[in-house]
Design a protein around this motif. Structure first.
Motif, PDB file in Angstrom:
ATOM      1  N   HIS A 162       0.845  -1.198   0.000  1.00  0.00           N
ATOM      2  CA  HIS A 162       0.000   0.000   0.000  1.00  0.00           C
ATOM      3  C   HIS A 162       0.876   1.241   0.000  1.00  0.00           C
ATOM      4  CE1 HIS A 162      -3.274   2.774   0.955  1.00  0.00           C
ATOM      5  NE2 HIS A 162      -2.495   3.278   1.903  1.00  0.00           N
ATOM      6  N   ASP A 163       0.703   2.064  -1.025  1.00  0.00           N
ATOM      7  CA  ASP A 163       1.289   3.402  -1.070  1.00  0.00           C
ATOM      8  C   ASP A 163       2.782   3.406  -0.737  1.00  0.00           C
ATOM      9  OD1 ASP A 163       1.175   6.123  -1.567  1.00  0.00           O
ATOM     10  OD2 ASP A 163       0.571   6.638   0.485  1.00  0.00           O
ATOM     11  N   GLY A 164       3.515   2.527  -1.425  1.00  0.00           N
ATOM     12  CA  GLY A 164       4.968   2.549  -1.301  1.00  0.00           C
ATOM     13  C   GLY A 164       5.551   1.653  -0.227  1.00  0.00           C
ATOM     14  N   TYR A 165       4.701   1.052   0.596  1.00  0.00           N
ATOM     15  CA  TYR A 165       5.181   0.184   1.664  1.00  0.00           C
ATOM     16  C   TYR A 165       4.568  -1.211   1.546  1.00  0.00           C
ATOM     17  CZ  TYR A 165       7.097   4.094   4.442  1.00  0.00           C
ATOM     18  OH  TYR A 165       7.829   5.175   4.887  1.00  0.00           O
ATOM     19  N   TYR A 166       5.312  -2.181   2.055  1.00  0.00           N
ATOM     20  CA  TYR A 166       4.773  -3.522   2.278  1.00  0.00           C
ATOM     21  C   TYR A 166       4.436  -3.626   3.759  1.00  0.00           C
ATOM     22  CZ  TYR A 166       6.566  -4.560  -2.346  1.00  0.00           C
ATOM     23  OH  TYR A 166       6.810  -4.532  -3.694  1.00  0.00           O
ATOM     24  N   ALA A 217       9.686  -6.039   0.374  1.00  0.00           N
ATOM     25  CA  ALA A 217       8.744  -7.091   0.752  1.00  0.00           C
ATOM     26  C   ALA A 217       9.355  -8.145   1.660  1.00  0.00           C
ATOM     27  CB  ALA A 217       8.177  -7.756  -0.502  1.00  0.00           C
ATOM     28  N   THR A 218      10.678  -8.208   1.737  1.00  0.00           N
ATOM     29  CA  THR A 218      11.323  -9.178   2.619  1.00  0.00           C
ATOM     30  C   THR A 218      11.881  -8.521   3.887  1.00  0.00           C
ATOM     31  OG1 THR A 218      13.416  -8.977   1.408  1.00  0.00           O
ATOM     32  CG2 THR A 218      11.906 -10.728   0.718  1.00  0.00           C
ATOM     33  N   GLY A 219      11.523  -7.251   4.120  1.00  0.00           N
ATOM     34  CA  GLY A 219      11.929  -6.563   5.339  1.00  0.00           C
ATOM     35  C   GLY A 219      13.163  -5.680   5.090  1.00  0.00           C
ATOM     36  N   GLN A 220      13.542  -4.993   6.199  1.00  0.00           N
ATOM     37  CA  GLN A 220      13.158  -5.225   7.569  1.00  0.00           C
ATOM     38  C   GLN A 220      11.882  -4.444   7.916  1.00  0.00           C
ATOM     39  OE1 GLN A 220      15.146  -4.421  11.902  1.00  0.00           O
ATOM     40  NE2 GLN A 220      16.529  -4.684  10.236  1.00  0.00           N
ATOM     41  N   PHE A 221      10.930  -5.151   8.546  1.00  0.00           N
ATOM     42  CA  PHE A 221       9.654  -4.562   8.921  1.00  0.00           C
ATOM     43  C   PHE A 221       9.776  -3.918  10.303  1.00  0.00           C
ATOM     44  CE2 PHE A 221       8.596  -7.859   5.871  1.00  0.00           C
ATOM     45  CZ  PHE A 221       7.683  -7.217   5.049  1.00  0.00           C
ATOM     46  N   LYS A 222       9.236  -2.697  10.400  1.00  0.00           N
ATOM     47  CA  LYS A 222       9.255  -1.968  11.664  1.00  0.00           C
ATOM     48  C   LYS A 222       7.857  -1.460  11.988  1.00  0.00           C
ATOM     49  CE  LYS A 222      14.086  -0.501  11.242  1.00  0.00           C
ATOM     50  NZ  LYS A 222      15.029   0.648  11.231  1.00  0.00           N
ATOM     51  N   ASP A 223       7.586  -1.318  13.286  1.00  0.00           N
ATOM     52  CA  ASP A 223       6.279  -0.804  13.697  1.00  0.00           C
ATOM     53  C   ASP A 223       6.280   0.720  13.709  1.00  0.00           C
ATOM     54  OD1 ASP A 223       7.508  -0.006  16.081  1.00  0.00           O
ATOM     55  OD2 ASP A 223       6.665  -1.669  17.254  1.00  0.00           O
ATOM     56  N   ALA A 224       5.184   1.305  14.151  1.00  0.00           N
ATOM     57  CA  ALA A 224       5.037   2.762  14.113  1.00  0.00           C
ATOM     58  C   ALA A 224       6.029   3.470  15.033  1.00  0.00           C
ATOM     59  CB  ALA A 224       3.606   3.144  14.489  1.00  0.00           C
ATOM     60  N   GLU A 225       6.571   2.743  16.014  1.00  0.00           N
ATOM     61  CA  GLU A 225       7.562   3.316  16.921  1.00  0.00           C
ATOM     62  C   GLU A 225       8.987   3.081  16.436  1.00  0.00           C
ATOM     63  OE1 GLU A 225       6.520   5.162  19.442  1.00  0.00           O
ATOM     64  OE2 GLU A 225       4.478   4.728  18.757  1.00  0.00           O
ATOM     65  N   GLY A 226       9.116   2.404  15.295  1.00  0.00           N
ATOM     66  CA  GLY A 226      10.433   2.145  14.739  1.00  0.00           C
ATOM     67  C   GLY A 226      11.095   0.880  15.236  1.00  0.00           C
ATOM     68  N   LYS A 227      10.367   0.047  15.992  1.00  0.00           N
ATOM     69  CA  LYS A 227      10.939  -1.193  16.505  1.00  0.00           C
ATOM     70  C   LYS A 227      10.829  -2.294  15.464  1.00  0.00           C
ATOM     71  CE  LYS A 227      10.899  -4.330  20.467  1.00  0.00           C
ATOM     72  NZ  LYS A 227      10.296  -4.624  21.804  1.00  0.00           N
ATOM     73  N   SER A 228      11.907  -3.014  15.280  1.00  0.00           N
ATOM     74  CA  SER A 228      11.926  -4.093  14.305  1.00  0.00           C
ATOM     75  C   SER A 228      10.994  -5.219  14.733  1.00  0.00           C
ATOM     76  CB  SER A 228      13.343  -4.639  14.146  1.00  0.00           C
ATOM     77  OG  SER A 228      13.335  -5.837  13.384  1.00  0.00           O
ATOM     78  N   MET A 229      10.284  -5.807  13.763  1.00  0.00           N
ATOM     79  CA  MET A 229       9.427  -6.952  14.067  1.00  0.00           C
ATOM     80  C   MET A 229      10.258  -8.199  14.363  1.00  0.00           C
ATOM     81  SD  MET A 229       6.162  -6.456  11.503  1.00  0.00           S
ATOM     82  CE  MET A 229       5.071  -7.544  12.451  1.00  0.00           C
ATOM     83  N   LEU A 230      11.529  -8.197  14.007  1.00  0.00           N
ATOM     84  CA  LEU A 230      12.406  -9.300  14.380  1.00  0.00           C
ATOM     85  C   LEU A 230      12.761  -9.254  15.862  1.00  0.00           C
ATOM     86  CD1 LEU A 230      14.805  -9.298  11.317  1.00  0.00           C
ATOM     87  CD2 LEU A 230      13.220 -11.133  11.943  1.00  0.00           C
ATOM     88  N   GLU A 231      12.540  -8.107  16.476  1.00  0.00           N
ATOM     89  CA  GLU A 231      12.852  -7.930  17.892  1.00  0.00           C
ATOM     90  C   GLU A 231      11.593  -7.831  18.743  1.00  0.00           C
ATOM     91  OE1 GLU A 231      15.279  -4.466  17.912  1.00  0.00           O
ATOM     92  OE2 GLU A 231      16.959  -5.426  16.871  1.00  0.00           O
ATOM     93  N   GLY A 232      10.459  -8.244  18.175  1.00  0.00           N
ATOM     94  CA  GLY A 232       9.208  -8.213  18.934  1.00  0.00           C
ATOM     95  C   GLY A 232       8.363  -6.985  18.687  1.00  0.00           C
ATOM     96  N   GLY A 233       8.699  -6.188  17.665  1.00  0.00           N
ATOM     97  CA  GLY A 233       7.892  -5.023  17.347  1.00  0.00           C
ATOM     98  C   GLY A 233       6.601  -5.404  16.649  1.00  0.00           C
ATOM     99  N   GLY A 234       5.618  -4.505  16.744  1.00  0.00           N
ATOM    100  CA  GLY A 234       4.342  -4.726  16.081  1.00  0.00           C
ATOM    101  C   GLY A 234       3.307  -3.748  16.595  1.00  0.00           C
ATOM    102  N   THR A 235       2.784  -2.902  15.728  1.00  0.00           N
ATOM    103  CA  THR A 235       1.765  -1.928  16.106  1.00  0.00           C
ATOM    104  C   THR A 235       0.399  -2.610  16.166  1.00  0.00           C
ATOM    105  OG1 THR A 235       2.991  -0.081  15.148  1.00  0.00           O
ATOM    106  CG2 THR A 235       0.611   0.212  15.415  1.00  0.00           C
ATOM    107  N   ARG A 280       5.855  -2.349   8.775  1.00  0.00           N
ATOM    108  CA  ARG A 280       5.976  -2.066   7.340  1.00  0.00           C
ATOM    109  C   ARG A 280       7.431  -1.901   6.941  1.00  0.00           C
ATOM    110  NH1 ARG A 280       3.533   4.158   6.964  1.00  0.00           N
ATOM    111  NH2 ARG A 280       5.365   5.217   7.845  1.00  0.00           N
ATOM    112  N   SER A 281       7.653  -2.048   5.626  1.00  0.00           N
ATOM    113  CA  SER A 281       8.994  -1.941   5.054  1.00  0.00           C
ATOM    114  C   SER A 281       8.873  -1.510   3.603  1.00  0.00           C
ATOM    115  CB  SER A 281       9.710  -3.293   5.137  1.00  0.00           C
ATOM    116  OG  SER A 281      10.922  -3.280   4.394  1.00  0.00           O
ATOM    117  N   ARG A 282       9.899  -0.883   3.089  1.00  0.00           N
ATOM    118  CA  ARG A 282       9.937  -0.551   1.657  1.00  0.00           C
ATOM    119  C   ARG A 282      10.224  -1.782   0.813  1.00  0.00           C
ATOM    120  NH1 ARG A 282       7.640   4.437   0.549  1.00  0.00           N
ATOM    121  NH2 ARG A 282       8.455   6.024   1.970  1.00  0.00           N
TER     122      ARG A 282
END
Length: 335
Positions: free
Chosen positions: A222-226, A253-271, A249-251
């Motif tokens: 969506h709109d430039g992000y995965y 499709a294979t990451g790195q995905f981060k939540d709205a606070e900038g925390k990586s989803m590999l480290e337990g992030g998720g909005t 989200r990430s630019r």
């Protein structure tokens, strides 16, 4: 052994087999419409219809013309579990977490087979030219094994598949549950299976929790992000379920995905996207449906006013904030 004894033994055995089969049919994990995934299509009557595939014996198929009223129209497999998967996963009584999508003239249905709490699992793939069971072209072709896992061979669990074709035309399959979290691998469009020597890439995990409870990945552009949607915590405990949906989200499709606070989803992030309310408990394992009229989140949840229905299908409108994060509205229909 007397004739009577043999007959009694046979009757007892038949009774036990009937009891086991009946218990499998009543398995609450397979009831309701858990782990839904949806597509829109034009049916044989020429009108737009919506189809949901859900966990169940042989994979349940449901149909609606308005996203509010749904009816069962059959299942993908005649057997509760395909023969090849039954051999790989003894004791399995149904198919979990299908993923349904349409690409290049075929409907792709990835599915998983496992048993509760086990890391010995398989993901399979079936394809079909049609999704409407009334179509003369409706015939599922099972392509068999895609990914497998076991405690001896992998550090992941091969369930909860989800396919994305990214903006560069790459076919990517996401999957995973608990253990070391969620993964993605590039697949060959010709086969729907991982490319030879393709790298398995971690995309999300919960290393900061004892349970490592993360599963059900679903990726959306969506709109430039995965955007990577995932489900956290306990899925299947009725009113006590703590399932909830998170996103990063990430630019790429294979990451790195981060939540709205900038925390990586590999480290337990998720909005947080949606969690339990007074009535709806354990909402999770979502898919998405995008049409000309908008977007909807497709998910399951428990209804505390009817817990006997198990995990029911729910459709909610999906919109986006100015900052580019997803938000869901109230369900389009209430039982």
């Amino acid at each position: 052994m007397s004739y009577f004894s043999r007959s009694a033994h046979t009757l007892i055995l038949l009774s036990l087999l009937t009891t086991v089969a009946s218990a499998q049919r009543r398995n609450p994990l397979l009831q309701g419409a858990p782990d839904p995934t949806a597509v829109a299509a034009v049916d044989e009557a020429g009108q737009t219809a919506y189809y949901v595939a859900a966990t169940g014996r042989g994979v349940q198929l449901l149909k609606s013309t308005d996203l509010k009223k749904w009816r069962r129209v059959g299942r993908v497999f005649d057997d509760a579990v395909p023969e090849w998967a039954q051999r790989e996963i003894p004791g399995s009584s149904g198919i979990w977490a299908p993923d349904l999508s349409y690409h290049d003239g075929l409907y792709y249905l990835y599915y998983s087979v496992s048993t509760m709490g086990s890391q010995t699992s398989v993901i399979g793939l079936a394809v079909n030219k049609a999704i409407d069971p009334e179509s003369p072209d409706y015939k599922w072709e099972d392509r068999g094994l895609v990914i497998e896992s076991s405690p001896e061979t992998t550090n992941f669990n091969a369930i909860d598949p989800a396919l994305l074709v990214d903006q560069d035309g790459r076919w990517l399959l996401y999957w995973g549950s608990h253990w070391t979290g969620l993964k993605v691998v590039e697949v060959d469009p010709a086969t729907g299976k991982p490319k030879p020597d393709a790298e398995i890439i971690p995309v999300a995990a919960r290393p900061d929790t004892r349970s490592h409870a993360i599963e059900a990945p679903f990726a959306l552009f969506h709109d430039g992000y995965y955007y990577l949607f995932v489900s956290w915590d306990a899925c299947c405990d009725g009113a006590r379920s703590t399932y909830n949906i998170r996103v990063g989200r990430s630019r790429n499709a294979t990451g790195q995905f981060k939540d709205a606070e900038g925390k990586s989803m590999l480290e337990g992030g998720g909005t947080l996207v949606i969690e339990s309310s007074d009535r709806w408990r354990g909402p999770g394992h979502n898919g998405m449906l995008t049409t000309d009229d908008g977007q909807w989140m497709v998910l399951h949840t428990y209804d505390v006013e009817n817990l006997r229905a198990q995990r029911i299908l729910q459709i909610r409108p999906l919109t986006w904030t100015e900052a580019g994060w997803p938000q869901v509205g109230e369900p389009v229909a209430t039982p």
